[in-house]
Structures are given as structure tokens and as C-alpha cells.
Motif scaffolding. Sequence first.
Motif, PDB file in Angstrom:
ATOM      1  N   GLN A 118       0.187  -1.253   0.165  1.00  5.93           N
ATOM      2  CA  GLN A 118       0.230   0.005  -0.059  1.00  5.93           C
ATOM      3  C   GLN A 118       1.180   1.484   0.050  1.00  5.93           C
ATOM      4  O   GLN A 118       0.874   2.185  -0.945  1.00  5.93           O
ATOM      5  CB  GLN A 118      -0.798   0.023   1.094  1.00  5.93           C
ATOM      6  N   GLN A 119       2.240   1.894   1.155  1.00 10.02           N
ATOM      7  CA  GLN A 119       2.511   2.392   1.034  1.00 10.02           C
ATOM      8  C   GLN A 119       3.614   2.883  -0.582  1.00 10.02           C
ATOM      9  O   GLN A 119       3.460   4.188  -1.181  1.00 10.02           O
ATOM     10  CB  GLN A 119       3.911   1.922   1.710  1.00 10.02           C
ATOM     11  N   PHE A 122       0.902   3.291  -2.962  1.00  9.59           N
ATOM     12  CA  PHE A 122      -0.173   5.405  -2.714  1.00  9.59           C
ATOM     13  C   PHE A 122       1.464   5.910  -2.836  1.00  9.59           C
ATOM     14  O   PHE A 122       0.394   7.555  -2.756  1.00  9.59           O
ATOM     15  CB  PHE A 122      -0.392   5.490  -0.980  1.00  9.59           C
ATOM     16  N   SER A 178      -8.925   1.271   3.076  1.00  8.99           N
ATOM     17  CA  SER A 178      -8.120   0.537   1.916  1.00  8.99           C
ATOM     18  C   SER A 178      -9.442   0.154   0.887  1.00  8.99           C
ATOM     19  O   SER A 178      -8.818   0.773  -0.636  1.00  8.99           O
ATOM     20  CB  SER A 178      -7.424  -0.040   2.357  1.00  8.99           C
ATOM     21  N   ALA A 182      -9.264   1.898  -2.755  1.00 11.77           N
ATOM     22  CA  ALA A 182      -9.462   1.083  -4.255  1.00 11.77           C
ATOM     23  C   ALA A 182     -11.123   1.249  -4.812  1.00 11.77           C
ATOM     24  O   ALA A 182     -10.155   1.836  -6.420  1.00 11.77           O
ATOM     25  CB  ALA A 182      -8.933   0.098  -3.827  1.00 11.77           C
ATOM     26  N   SER A 199      -4.794   9.094   4.633  1.00  3.10           N
ATOM     27  CA  SER A 199      -4.183   9.028   5.467  1.00  3.10           C
ATOM     28  C   SER A 199      -4.627   9.181   6.640  1.00  3.10           C
ATOM     29  O   SER A 199      -3.269   8.307   7.564  1.00  3.10           O
ATOM     30  CB  SER A 199      -3.078   9.971   4.507  1.00  3.10           C
ATOM     31  N   CYS A 260      -3.696  -2.804  -5.595  1.00  2.00           N
ATOM     32  CA  CYS A 260      -3.051  -3.289  -4.478  1.00  2.00           C
ATOM     33  C   CYS A 260      -3.612  -2.704  -3.393  1.00  2.00           C
ATOM     34  O   CYS A 260      -3.503  -3.317  -2.493  1.00  2.00           O
ATOM     35  CB  CYS A 260      -1.267  -2.381  -5.281  1.00  2.00           C
ATOM     36  N   LEU A 261      -3.905  -1.337  -3.143  1.00  2.00           N
ATOM     37  CA  LEU A 261      -4.893  -1.550  -2.047  1.00  2.00           C
ATOM     38  C   LEU A 261      -5.800  -2.240  -2.057  1.00  2.00           C
ATOM     39  O   LEU A 261      -6.121  -2.268  -1.064  1.00  2.00           O
ATOM     40  CB  LEU A 261      -5.250   0.036  -2.919  1.00  2.00           C
ATOM     41  N   HIS A 264      -4.568  -4.580  -0.494  1.00  2.00           N
ATOM     42  CA  HIS A 264      -3.882  -4.376   1.157  1.00  2.00           C
ATOM     43  C   HIS A 264      -5.112  -4.858   2.245  1.00  2.00           C
ATOM     44  O   HIS A 264      -4.801  -5.597   3.284  1.00  2.00           O
ATOM     45  CB  HIS A 264      -3.781  -3.059   1.329  1.00  2.00           C
TER      46      HIS A 264
END
Length: 488
Positions: A118-119, A122, A178, A182, A199, A260-261, A264
Motif C-alpha cells: 500500500q505504501q 500510495f 483501504s 481502492a 491517510s 494493490c490497495l 491491502h
Amino acid sequence: MAGRSIAKRSLGIRSRWPEPGIAASAIAPFAVAYDPLSANEYRETVTLAERIVTGSATAVADRPALAAHVTPRPNAQPAPVATKRGFRFSGGLAALESHNFQLLFQGSLVTQIGMWMQQVAFGWLVLEMTDSPFYLGLAGFFRALPMLLIAPFGGVLADRLDRRRLLIASQLAIAGFSAVLAVMVGAGVARPWHLLLVSFLMGCAFSLNMPARQAMVAQLVTKDQLPSAVALNSMSMNSSRVVGPALAGGLIGIIGVAGCLMLHAVAYVWSVVNVIQIRAPTNERRARDASVLQNLAEGFRYCYEEKSVFGMLALATLTTVFGMQYMQLLPALARDVLGMGADGFGMLMTATGVGAVAGSVYVAGSNARHNRGTLLLLSAIGFGGFLCALSFTTNPLAVMALLAAAGGSNAVLMALNQTIIQETVPDHLRGRVMSAYMVTFGLTPLGALPAGAIAEQYGTPIAIFVGGFLCYVGALWVFMFRPQFRSI
């Protein structure tokens, strides 16, 4: 019934009353032989067994009437602790003897892989939307701010409530945030302010999650297994820094940032499934005897008055505020300095993780209890020095080598730091002290915004150098002029 019969034969027990689990484990080291007891005598014997387990030297002497029933076997040893499947672990893996810790550990490993994915996704999304290194720092600010404002209350909740339930609730919240982001990214409706809002919300949930998780570790293992548990957690976090960015770098091109999100979110659902299965002893909740504000004051007072804890928190603050800003700036370093894309950025993150795993393996394998303070400070000095060298390097291979060195030194620092804190703090204060440790990460905005501004004005390498230099000088000063920290 079969289990009871086996327990009776192995312990030499003849009784018409059902055996509680504590009695079997408590009396195992003794050759026990007695006639059938009455209900009252049975309960007294179980109480006696529990006092023996807790180490009461006068347990038998205080009950002469029962002393005849319990005859210590010469050179008796307690029954070994085993996992649910009967495997035996030792050394750096000793904490895996606890099945409950296994559940927490495997859930944490998957969520940490998801967190690093996620990082990466993001950070890349922020840079693509805004084309601004400053906005990267701003996103880090919004994520870290709740750790400063909310984490102390998260620690109070971890000492007042059931930590397992608090962990489940906070992880479900992270998964929800998350998943929503997404969907928004996939639908093409996400805007920069949405990223800042998510965030902040994730930071709030994380501020409730981490104190409960860290405090729960000590409930699931013995005191001797605690250093192993902390080292394994560190190894889990750092190995995920290898797997997560590598997966994200490849998957962004296949399933996109939105995919990807969503992964997560799925990772946190998996962790919830594991945590639900944990059967942990109830944590002490004497914090309920006072108000929330009194709980906060008690926790901060302990952190200040217990000098070893205060020293660990001060060192964590130094390296977090001044050193860890390089992680926020890695996307800009990869794209603007090294000319890399998303795959290259993932490689840089992976290099950092490889070094961090090596550092964690070293701590887990060494199991050292001497000269930890010296090693701690040398790791902090090395961390700052490697960042300074990184700022002058433009060769991708050299950059990855320096990132690996910085990751390794920081992993050693963090693992030893947490071990010392966990071994020192009493359980009824553990949530609040671990939340104070989280507050050090909440101080990240104090460095994130200036680092982003410096990178915007003077370039990313200068911003990394300033942070590394301050970290290096601060740790070197403590090493030279505060020798008491070398002997912690």
C-alpha cells in the motif's frame, strides 16, 4: 474423556472431580499421590498448585494439612511448553512455541506485506496525481498526525479494554478505508484531498491498532520468550519490506494501484481471521480504577521516571524525526535523481528491506543481553552516516547497497529498543508505554514537512543529507557524553 484419563495416569491422580487445565500443568513436576478428596479439599489443592506455578516459596508451608499430598520429585523440571502441533523451537524462534503467538505473528506478517504494498502504491499515486515531492511529505504528515494525537488514548484503551477485541475492530477499520480508496481509484474519482483524508483515517485506526498489538505480545509468550517475540516481529516487519515493495512494483503494472490497495484490505481481513482464534489470558485492567486523563498522566509519568524507557523513547524520537524521512522521499529519489520508474522504486524499497531483514535476523540469532546499549547507539550512528553517504550517490547499485545498510542498522536499533521497553514495563502500563513509543512515530510530521520543503526547494539529496546528518550527530553525542546509556 481420553485426555482426562491420560492426565490422571501421568500424574498419578485418583479423584472423582474433573481436573482444570491449571492443575495438570502445575502438579506435573511432582509425584502426587493422595486418596479421593472432597470438593473443598480439591479446590484447596488446585489453589495450592496455582501458587506453586506463580513461584510462591511458602505455598506448601502455608498449608500443612495439604503438604502431605504434594511430594516434590527430586530434580523435577516443569513440563515443556509446546505448540499446538508439538513442534519445538529454541533460540530466536522460541516464541513460536506459543500457538497464540503463531496466530498473531502470521496475521502480522501478511498485513505488513500488504502495508508495504500500500505504501509503495500510495506514494506512487500521490506523485502521479500531484507531481510534487512536497505533497509526498504532506501525505506522510496526515498519516502520522493521528499517532501524535490519538495514539496516547489508544494506549489507554489497550490498558482498559480487551486488547484482542480492540485489535479486531481497528483492523477491520483499516481494511474498510483501504477498500473504499481502492474503489475510488479504480473508478477514477479519487482526488488529492481524498488521499490526504484516507491517510488521516488510516493513521487513526493504526493508532488504536499498534498499542493493542504490541501490548498483546507479552500476554502470549513467557518472559524468556519475549526477546524472541520482539525479534520475530521485527523480522516480520522487515521481511515484508522485501516482499511488499517487490510485489507492488510488479503488480502496479498488472492490476494497477487500485488492485494493490484492495490486496491491502484483504490482508487485514486475513489478520482478523487469525486474531479471532487467539485465546489470550485477560490483560490487567487496573487502569479502570482511574479516569482516562489520570491514566494518561500515569503512563507519561512512568515513561519519564523510568530512565531506561525514557532513553529508548528519546533515541526512537531522534531517528524517527530526522532519519526516517528518507522513506517518504524515495519515490522522488527514484524518479528525479536515478531516473527510475515504479519498478525501480520497488527495487529501492526491496534493498532497504533486505538490509532490515539481515539486521533482524542478527538480533534474533544473537539473543544478546550484554552491551545492548552500545550496539543500540552504534546502530543509530551508522544509520545517520549511511543516509549522509546516500545523498551523494547517483549510481543505482551503490544506492541500493547504502539503503540496505541503513535498513539493517535501523532494524537492529528498533528491535533492541522494543525489547528493552517490553522487558521493563509492567503489564498494566504496557499499552500506554507502547503508545508513547508510537508517539515517537507521530512526531514524524516535525521532520516530514521540512524535509518535503527542502526537497522541493533544494533537491531530494539535500533533504536526505540534512536528516541523516542530524541523526548521526545526535546519536554520536549521546554515545560520547551519556555513557550510562551504553550500559542499558
